[in-house]
Design a protein around this motif. Structure first.
Motif, mmCIF file in Angstrom:
data_model
loop_
_atom_site.group_PDB
_atom_site.id
_atom_site.type_symbol
_atom_site.label_atom_id
_atom_site.label_comp_id
_atom_site.label_asym_id
_atom_site.label_seq_id
_atom_site.Cartn_x
_atom_site.Cartn_y
_atom_site.Cartn_z
ATOM 1 N N LEU A 107 0.825 -1.206 0.000
ATOM 2 C CA LEU A 107 0.000 0.000 0.000
ATOM 3 C C LEU A 107 0.861 1.259 0.000
ATOM 4 N N LEU A 108 1.946 1.216 0.752
ATOM 5 C CA LEU A 108 2.845 2.370 0.817
ATOM 6 C C LEU A 108 3.540 2.595 -0.523
ATOM 7 N N THR A 109 3.855 1.514 -1.217
ATOM 8 C CA THR A 109 4.473 1.627 -2.543
ATOM 9 C C THR A 109 3.572 2.394 -3.499
ATOM 10 N N VAL A 110 2.317 2.009 -3.554
ATOM 11 C CA VAL A 110 1.355 2.670 -4.449
ATOM 12 C C VAL A 110 1.209 4.143 -4.084
ATOM 13 N N THR A 111 1.118 4.423 -2.795
ATOM 14 C CA THR A 111 0.937 5.802 -2.334
ATOM 15 C C THR A 111 2.127 6.683 -2.705
ATOM 16 N N LEU A 112 3.329 6.196 -2.439
ATOM 17 C CA LEU A 112 4.530 6.987 -2.725
ATOM 18 C C LEU A 112 4.715 7.223 -4.221
ATOM 19 N N LYS A 113 4.430 6.215 -5.031
ATOM 20 C CA LYS A 113 4.559 6.389 -6.480
ATOM 21 C C LYS A 113 3.611 7.470 -6.987
ATOM 22 N N LEU A 114 2.395 7.503 -6.449
ATOM 23 C CA LEU A 114 1.435 8.519 -6.859
ATOM 24 C C LEU A 114 1.860 9.902 -6.392
ATOM 25 N N ILE A 115 2.488 9.989 -5.242
ATOM 26 C CA ILE A 115 2.926 11.281 -4.707
ATOM 27 C C ILE A 115 4.045 11.872 -5.560
ATOM 28 N N PHE A 116 5.043 11.064 -5.891
ATOM 29 C CA PHE A 116 6.208 11.589 -6.594
ATOM 30 C C PHE A 116 6.060 11.554 -8.119
ATOM 31 N N ALA A 117 5.313 10.596 -8.634
ATOM 32 C CA ALA A 117 4.979 10.550 -10.069
ATOM 33 C C ALA A 117 6.205 10.786 -10.960
ATOM 34 N N ARG A 118 7.261 10.067 -10.717
ATOM 35 C CA ARG A 118 8.480 10.219 -11.512
ATOM 36 C C ARG A 118 8.448 9.290 -12.724
ATOM 37 N N ALA A 119 8.851 9.798 -13.869
ATOM 38 C CA ALA A 119 8.866 8.988 -15.094
ATOM 39 C C ALA A 119 10.000 7.978 -15.051
ATOM 40 N N ARG A 120 9.768 6.848 -15.672
ATOM 41 C CA ARG A 120 10.785 5.798 -15.764
ATOM 42 C C ARG A 120 11.764 6.102 -16.907
ATOM 43 N N PRO A 121 12.870 5.349 -16.953
ATOM 44 C CA PRO A 121 13.779 5.487 -18.107
ATOM 45 C C PRO A 121 13.046 5.180 -19.409
ATOM 46 N N SER A 122 13.612 5.620 -20.511
ATOM 47 C CA SER A 122 12.996 5.422 -21.820
ATOM 48 C C SER A 122 12.757 3.942 -22.101
#
Length: 221
Positions: A107-122
């Motif tokens: 649950l924490l993984t999903v929350t943090l990813k949504l907060i920071f919303a960083r793009a992945r490598p190409s």
């Protein structure tokens, strides 16, 4: 008559709180670096480019299954298998701690990813199917670190010999490192994503440890 004196267990909660604070500071530093483009995030593209140039068929053949083990399906199956084994052995406390730790980290993984919303490598650099989630922090690194960390923690608070405790800790670190580095090698994540995943994993492990010692007590099974 010889009298048996009970030796009280050392309270590990202050140490765990200190470790959690330090790891949280590292995570915050990494998060700020990715948002503002400071060091070490500024080196992420160069690290990824180096990993891509260093690819080798044998390493790729190992990295792919390793990274799968640290994914949602792999860790779900591993967690279910270990919890079932613990329950069959009568270690319901340990099964509860492991299951709770993994649900919380997911649950924490999903929350943090949504907060920071960083793009992945190409995706042009990617070896594998594109991922649909954001990049920061690495969920594979985070959740694998929690899984192997909890198992190592069981060994560390048990009556096992110091050598076996050390072996459990080394094995946990190696497993977490293998999954995290595979994410950079396959170009699913930037290096700072993986470092942040390890940092937040340590924070969460310390929190789980404090809660477990407070609620369930220091009883060893």
């Amino acid at each position: 008559m010889q009298q048996t004196i009970a030796v009280p267990q050392r309270d590990l909660r202050p140490l765990l709180a200190l470790m959690a604070t330090a790891a949280a500071a590292v995570f915050a530093w990494l998060a700020v670096s990715t948002e503002c483009g400071y060091s070490p995030a500024v080196y992420d593209p160069a690290v990824t480019a180096w990993a891509v140039r260093a690819r080798h068929g044998l390493v790729t053949a190992v990295a792919r299954p390793v990274t799968q083990l640290g994914g949602t399906l792999g860790l779900t199956l591993l967690t279910a298998a270990v919890c079932a084994f613990l329950l069959l052995r009568g270690h319901w406390r340990r099964a509860l701690v492991l299951a709770g730790a993994m649900v919380g980290s997911s649950l924490l993984t999903v929350t943090l990813k949504l907060i920071f919303a960083r793009a992945r490598p190409s995706t042009a650099l990617l070896l594998g199917d594109p991922a649909s989630s954001w990049s920061f922090p690495s969920g594979h690194s985070f959740n694998t670190g929690v899984f192997v960390g909890v198992l190592a923690g069981f060994a560390l608070v048990s009556t096992a010999s110091p050598a076996r405790k050390a072996l459990a800790g080394i094995a946990a670190c190696m497993a977490a490192a293998a999954v995290g580095l595979s994410r950079v090698y396959l170009a699913y994540h930037w290096l700072t994503d993986v470092l942040a995943g390890w940092a937040i994993a340590l924070v969460w492990l310390c929190v789980v440890g404090i809660v477990s010692l407070t609620v369930l007590g220091p009883r060893q099974e």
